[in-house]
Design an enzyme around this catalytic site. Structure first.
Site, PDB file in Angstrom:
ATOM      1  N   CYS A 122       0.931  -1.231   0.137  1.00 38.22           N
ATOM      2  CA  CYS A 122      -0.062  -0.005   0.029  1.00 38.22           C
ATOM      3  C   CYS A 122       1.034   1.030  -0.052  1.00 38.22           C
ATOM      4  O   CYS A 122       1.750   1.513   1.082  1.00 38.22           O
ATOM      5  CB  CYS A 122      -0.898   0.030   1.125  1.00 38.22           C
ATOM      6  SG  CYS A 122      -2.009   1.398   1.271  1.00 38.22           S
ATOM      7  N   CYS A 125      -0.656   4.261   2.465  1.00 38.59           N
ATOM      8  CA  CYS A 125      -0.625   4.260   3.703  1.00 38.59           C
ATOM      9  C   CYS A 125      -0.154   2.715   3.997  1.00 38.59           C
ATOM     10  O   CYS A 125       0.759   2.250   4.108  1.00 38.59           O
ATOM     11  CB  CYS A 125      -2.064   4.530   4.423  1.00 38.59           C
ATOM     12  SG  CYS A 125      -3.379   3.864   3.548  1.00 38.59           S
ATOM     13  N   SER A 126      -1.200   1.938   4.661  1.00 36.52           N
ATOM     14  CA  SER A 126      -1.029   0.568   5.135  1.00 36.52           C
ATOM     15  C   SER A 126      -2.217  -0.463   4.915  1.00 36.52           C
ATOM     16  O   SER A 126      -2.405  -1.166   5.821  1.00 36.52           O
ATOM     17  CB  SER A 126      -0.742   0.413   6.721  1.00 36.52           C
ATOM     18  OG  SER A 126      -1.950   1.032   7.517  1.00 36.52           O
ATOM     19  N   CYS A 127      -2.917  -0.347   3.718  1.00 37.47           N
ATOM     20  CA  CYS A 127      -4.220  -1.040   3.352  1.00 37.47           C
ATOM     21  C   CYS A 127      -3.652  -2.378   3.488  1.00 37.47           C
ATOM     22  O   CYS A 127      -2.483  -2.746   2.587  1.00 37.47           O
ATOM     23  CB  CYS A 127      -4.879  -0.630   2.112  1.00 37.47           C
ATOM     24  SG  CYS A 127      -5.443   0.969   2.134  1.00 37.47           S
TER      25      CYS A 127
END
Length: 235
Positions: A122, A125-127
Site C-alpha cells: 500500500c 498508507c497501510s491497506c
C-alpha cells in the site's frame, strides 16, 4: 537511620511510555466520541478489538493449500474470493455483520504463474487484507517498504532473500481504500504428495504478501540472506 524521601522518589519506577503519540490521542478521542454518540458501545469496541487481535494468516494459508489440491476450488478462489474465504472459516462481514469501512472491500487473490510473480503493497498508507491475513507486519507499514517496492521491486525482494530470474515478471499490486489483495504462490517442488495440512504449514504470511516463496522445510516467517537497503526511503 533517617529515611531519604527524595531518594525514594528518584527510585520510583516510571511507566514504560512517558507520553502517548498524536495518533493515540486521536484514537482515544474518536473512540470516546463514538461511544458518547451511540455509534457503538464500549462492549462492542472490546469485542471487536479482541476479534481483530486473534486473526492470523492460517486461514489464508489453508485457502492456498486447498487451491493447490483442488482445481475447482482454485477457480472459485480467483473468481469469488469472498466465497472461497468462507470455505476456510473467514467471513468478511464479521464481527459486526456488515464488516468495517476499512476491511470489507473488494478482495482479489492474485495467482502466481511460472512467468509472473505478484507482491502487494500500500504505497499510500497501510491497506491490508486483515480479515484473512490478520494485522500487517510492521515493515509492511514503513515508508521504506511502501515507497521503494513500487520503484525497485527486485531490489526490495532481494533484501527479503527472494531472488527471481529476469525471465519472471514482477507485478506490484498497490492496495487502496477500496481494494485488498492476497498472493497465491505456486506449489513448491518436493510437496507433490502432501496433504492439505502439510501444505498449509509451509505457506507463511510473507508468501501471501509476496516477499517470499513457499519452501519445503520452512514453516516460519524468516528473513534470510538479507542485504542493506541501497535506496533509502528518503530519496
Amino acid at each position: 537511620m533517617t529515611h531519604d524521601h527524595d531518594h525514594d522518589h528518584d527510585r520510583t519506577v516510571k511507566p514504560m511510555v512517558d507520553e502517548i503519540t498524536d495518533f493515540e490521542v486521536l484514537e482515544i478521542a474518536l473512540r470516546e466520541l463514538c461511544i458518547e454518540k451511540g455509534i457503538f458501545t464500549a462492549e462492542e469496541h472490546r469485542r471487536f478489538t479482541e476479534f481483530a487481535e486473534q486473526i492470523g494468516p492460517t486461514p489464508a494459508a489453508r485457502l492456498v493449500a486447498r487451491a493447490w489440491l483442488d482445481p475447482d476450488f482454485k477457480a472459485l478462489a480467483i473468481a469469488e474470493p469472498l466465497a472461497a474465504s468462507k470455505e476456510v472459516g473467514v467471513d468478511w462481514l464479521e464481527p459486526t455483520g456488515f464488516g468495517t469501512p476499512s476491511d470489507f472491500t473488494a478482495f482479489q487473490i492474485l495467482a502466481d504463474t511460472p512467468t509472473v510473480h505478484h507482491v502487494i503493497v500500500c504505497a499510500l498508507c497501510s491497506c491490508y487484507p486483515r480479515p484473512i491475513l490478520g494485522n500487517s507486519p510492521e515493515w509492511y507499514r514503513t515508508p521504506n517498504y511502501r515507497r521503494r517496492l513500487v520503484r525497485h521491486p527486485r531490489q526490495v525482494l532481494s533484501e527479503f532473500g527472494l531472488y527471481l530470474p529476469e525471465s519472471i515478471e514482477v507485478r506490484v499490486q498497490d492496495s487502496n481504500q477500496k481494494n485488498r489483495f492476497m498472493v497465491m504462490p505456486m506449489r513448491p517442488e518436493g510437496a507433490d504428495d502432501w496433504t492439505e495440512d502439510q501444505l498449509t504449514e509451509i505457506i507463511t504470511r510473507d508468501c501471501l504478501i509476496g516477499v517470499a516463496l513457499p519452501r519445503v522445510g520452512v514453516t516460519t516467517n524468516i528473513v534470510v540472506d538479507t542485504r542493506l537497503a541501497m535506496h533509502p526511503s528518503g530519496e
